[in-house]
Write an enzyme that holds these catalytic residues in place. Structure first.
Site, PDB file in Angstrom:
ATOM      1  N   LYS A 247      -1.461  -4.520 -15.091  1.00  0.00           N
ATOM      2  CA  LYS A 247      -0.926  -3.221 -14.680  1.00  0.00           C
ATOM      3  C   LYS A 247      -0.266  -2.463 -15.829  1.00  0.00           C
ATOM      4  CE  LYS A 247      -2.632  -3.499 -10.695  1.00  0.00           C
ATOM      5  NZ  LYS A 247      -2.032  -4.014  -9.489  1.00  0.00           N
ATOM      6  N   HIS A 269      -6.934   2.203  -9.399  1.00  0.00           N
ATOM      7  CA  HIS A 269      -6.470   0.990  -8.717  1.00  0.00           C
ATOM      8  C   HIS A 269      -7.421   0.756  -7.549  1.00  0.00           C
ATOM      9  CE1 HIS A 269      -2.905  -1.101  -6.484  1.00  0.00           C
ATOM     10  NE2 HIS A 269      -3.585  -1.963  -7.210  1.00  0.00           N
ATOM     11  N   CYS A 293      -2.201  -4.243   0.859  1.00  0.00           N
ATOM     12  CA  CYS A 293      -2.743  -3.504   2.006  1.00  0.00           C
ATOM     13  C   CYS A 293      -4.199  -3.866   2.299  1.00  0.00           C
ATOM     14  CB  CYS A 293      -2.604  -1.999   1.772  1.00  0.00           C
ATOM     15  SG  CYS A 293      -0.898  -1.413   1.797  1.00  0.00           S
ATOM     16  N   GLY A 294      -4.623  -5.054   1.897  1.00  0.00           N
ATOM     17  CA  GLY A 294      -5.952  -5.522   2.274  1.00  0.00           C
ATOM     18  C   GLY A 294      -7.069  -5.173   1.321  1.00  0.00           C
ATOM     19  N   LYS A 295      -6.738  -4.797   0.097  1.00  0.00           N
ATOM     20  CA  LYS A 295      -7.789  -4.389  -0.838  1.00  0.00           C
ATOM     21  C   LYS A 295      -8.727  -5.550  -1.184  1.00  0.00           C
ATOM     22  CE  LYS A 295      -6.198  -2.368  -4.505  1.00  0.00           C
ATOM     23  NZ  LYS A 295      -6.327  -3.309  -5.634  1.00  0.00           N
ATOM     24  N   ASP A 309      -9.416  -5.248  -7.651  1.00  0.00           N
ATOM     25  CA  ASP A 309      -8.141  -4.598  -7.945  1.00  0.00           C
ATOM     26  C   ASP A 309      -8.246  -3.334  -8.786  1.00  0.00           C
ATOM     27  OD1 ASP A 309      -5.302  -4.481  -7.774  1.00  0.00           O
ATOM     28  OD2 ASP A 309      -5.117  -5.368  -9.767  1.00  0.00           O
ATOM     29  N   ASN A 407       4.552 -12.649  -1.617  1.00  0.00           N
ATOM     30  CA  ASN A 407       3.740 -12.214  -2.756  1.00  0.00           C
ATOM     31  C   ASN A 407       3.127 -13.399  -3.502  1.00  0.00           C
ATOM     32  OD1 ASN A 407       2.658 -10.102  -4.359  1.00  0.00           O
ATOM     33  ND2 ASN A 407       4.221 -10.434  -5.926  1.00  0.00           N
ATOM     34  N   ARG A 441      -1.222   1.942   4.717  1.00  0.00           N
ATOM     35  CA  ARG A 441      -0.764   1.340   5.977  1.00  0.00           C
ATOM     36  C   ARG A 441      -0.259   2.481   6.860  1.00  0.00           C
ATOM     37  NH1 ARG A 441       0.725  -4.220   6.585  1.00  0.00           N
ATOM     38  NH2 ARG A 441      -0.084  -5.454   4.843  1.00  0.00           N
TER      39      ARG A 441
END
Length: 654
Positions: A247, A269, A293-295, A309, A407, A441
């Site tokens: 990132k 992203h 969020c389910g990516k 990602d 996480n 979301r």
């Protein structure tokens, strides 16, 4: 406009190495014969100066050059076990790493862009003046690696030779960080100089965990020097803060595409995945969703998974949108990964064969990992991110301690995933992307799927993402706006980034069939928000195969849609057929009606939320507000005609 190489180069200032002859003296003093010989392969003068300054600043006892050879990678793995950064687990080549309890996610409030005087950054970002950053680095990073080994690796963020791939140097005293880098990125030691010559830039990353004590975490900092494409990270080990190729460098890539590759490249992203259509046709998607969020789940729901990602994208000479995954591995959240929703990933996690680094999960007495939502019987006791754990354990405030951190992660090679198309993923020409999706979301407003009618409306879908805060960010709560799901990684003003998006997707460089469609996805609608009972979701995880399947058909002109003020929505008969074909599930009309009725007041409130928020930013393109105004006018006309809830059959009437 971002101006590169402006202001004091902090790494050079603290390291004090200004000339190549000084750099050579540093190398001869600090490297043994073997590593000195390995470094000779790197001829790029700027890279050699960066490395020499990092050595002079950090003062390690030993310097190791990672060439990506099997011997070098094995050495890093061995050190990680010997130094206690990882522990072996029951399955061969599976290890676990534990971050400090205070260092379990991105340290948002301790992450800063280094800025020059008068330089603007995103209103949603934190920045630090260059002089203050220099003072911190001088105080905390000078000598931070004394008694430690500095490891230096050369990687490419994308397949070697891909138009949008960017080379980078990763420097760290953490064997876990370098081990992770070898799983996640392509070591390009042999091609590094050529890649720098091809791209014209490279990124530099310097990290040290220091003593790795809880009391040091408040002093942890993650700095990103936009002008010099250099990151600094201290007193932390969580990979999102330390594996700066990820990132940290993604932020630099966003800057580079926004200011130096307008209408040529994007850095997003986004996952990349291929969905099969009729006759074996494969259509490639790139999709954005905020972390958590389910990516990853969406990416792997595709038939030909490429990446979960990040995406580096460009407009090819043939007028198509092309994309590569800058990573070759996954650093994915493991919570709620189970056999029902993620069979491909579970095969890797529960069977022998692949190399996996686990982090912050629960380990039982048999050295087997467990996690929240794994769908398996949890052990009575074990070790996790807070030490010893047992069922019913509470913290000092009486709050239950979960078996794994929300996480908790797994790091592994993409090629280990059964549906990964490794050949295409490693092809520098990239995959042709025909569908862009944006999701967050959203429990009560947008339908599960809708497609922008124009490129401008598509950019606005991306700009309008909202999401509940997730466990990937420490110190963040509540519902947040998440523009393009890229917001945490946009260094400059949002107006600059948005203008680049409008120009890119409206570019005349796209061929007639090469321009992608842009859609919104929403998996999080609840029964409660749609007139039902309970707060449970209207759908389930596997429904994503249907939503992606319909988009595949629509992008190729195989199905028609209902036009609405917010975009195109599916027709019932097409979805009913897809639910049966793709997941063998009945899809009653009542559920379709709950999914796709427009709740006008909710959508208007969302538009007003975004309009007000963007109205506080400077330099936002006026086209954004024009699209909001156009949608609002049309929605109000619908409300006047049909009332506050407009059903699909009414929408079909116009």
């Amino acid at each position: 406009m971002l101006e590169l190489k402006k202001g004091l180069d902090i790494l050079s200032e603290v390291g004090g190495v200004k000339t190549l002859s000084e750099a050579e003296a540093i190398f001869k003093k600090n490297l043994d014969a073997q590593n000195l010989a390995k470094l000779e392969r790197i001829k790029n003068e700027e890279a050699r100066l960066k490395i020499a300054n990092a050595i002079a600043m950090c003062e390690p006892d030993y310097v190791f050059i990672d060439t990506g050879s099997q011997e070098d990678v094995d050495t890093i793995r061995k050190w990680s076990l010997e130094w206690g950064e990882e522990e072996p687990l029951a399955l061969p080549r599976h290890t676990v790493h534990f971050d400090l309890p205070q260092d379990q996610a991105r340290l948002v409030k301790q992450t800063f862009y280094i800025v020059n005087e008068g330089e603007k950054t995103s209103a949603l970002a934190r920045s630090i003046p260059r002089q203050e950053a220099l003072e911190y680095v001088q105080k905390y990073m000078k000598g931070i690696m004394k008694g430690m080994t500095m490891m230096i690796g050369f990687f490419d963020r994308g397949p070697v030779g891909a138009q949008a791939a960017i080379p980078a140097i990763e420097i760290s005293s953490s064997s876990y960080v370098l081990h992770s880098a070898e799983l996640l990125y392509r070591n390009c030691y042999e091609q590094f100089d050529a890649e720098v010559a091809r791209k014209g830039i490279f990124f530099t990353n310097v990290h040290s965990q220091g003593p790795n004590r809880p009391e040091d975490v408040p002093n942890a900092r993650i700095f990103m020097d936009r002008s010099w494409f250099t990151t600094f990270s201290t007193f932390c080990t969580y990979a999102g803060n330390t594996l700066l190729l990820k990132k940290g460098n993604h932020r630099f890539a966003v800057d580079y595409s926004t200011y130096y590759k307008v209408e040529e490249e994007l850095s997003e992203h986004m996952f990349i995945t291929g969905v099969k259509g009729p006759g074996g046709r494969v259509t490639y998607f790139a999709g954005a969703a905020p972390s958590g969020c389910g990516k990853t789940t969406t990416a792997m729901a595709g038939d030909e998974f490429i990446g979960d990602d990040l995406a580096q994208m460009w407009i090819e000479k043939d007028g198509t949108l092309r994309a590569v995954n800058p990573e070759k591995g996954i650093f994915g959240i493991v919570e709620d990964v189970n056999w029902e929703g993620d069979p491909h990933l579970m095969k890797v996690l529960r069977h022998e064969g692949a190399e996996v680094i686990w982090s912050n999960v629960l380990i039982d007495e048999h050295k087997k990992p467990f996690w929240t939502g794994c769908g398996e019987e949890l052990p009575e006791r074990g070790r996790n991110f807070q030490g010893e754990w047992w069922k019913g354990k509470t913290d000092e405030n009486g709050k239950p301690v979960p078996p794994s951190h929300p996480n908790a992660r797994v790091t592994l090679l993409c090629e280990a995933i059964e549906n990964h198309n490794t050949k295409l993923a490693e092809d520098p020409s990239g995959v042709p992307v025909k569908v862009i999706t944006y999701s967050g979301r959203d429990s009560d407003t947008m339908p599960p799927i809708w497609v922008a009618r124009t490129p401008d409306e598509g950019v606005v879908i991306g700009a309008s993402i909202v999401s509940a805060a997730t466990a990937t960010e420490i110190g963040v709560t509540g519902v947040r706006r998440q523009p393009w799901a890229n917001e945490p990684f946009i260094p400059g003003p949002l107006g600059d980034y948005m203008e680049a998006q409008f120009r890119f997707f409206n570019s005349k460089k796209f061929s007639e069939k090469g321009r992608p469609i842009i859609a919104g996805l929403n998996y999080f609608l609840t029964h409660e928000a749609r007139g039902g009972k309970g707060k449970g979701l209207l759908g389930e995880k596997r429904d994503v195969k249907v939503w992606l399947g319909w988009l595949e058909l629509f992008a190729n002109g195989d199905v028609e849609a209902i036009e609405t003020p917010i975009g195109y929505i599916p027709k019932y008969e097409d979805l009913k057929k897809l639910f049966k074909e793709r997941i063998d599930k009945e899809y009653p009309y009542e559920l379709y009606e709950m999914h796709f009725s427009l709740y006008i007041d909710n959508i208007l409130a969302r538009i007003n939320l975004q309009r007000e928020a963007y109205g506080k930013d400077q330099g936002i393109p006026k086209r954004l507000f024009e699209v909001y105004d156009e949608q609002e006018k049309a929605l109000l006309a619908l409300k006047e005609k049909f009332g506050p809830v407009v059903k699909p059959e009414q929408l079909a009437q116009g």
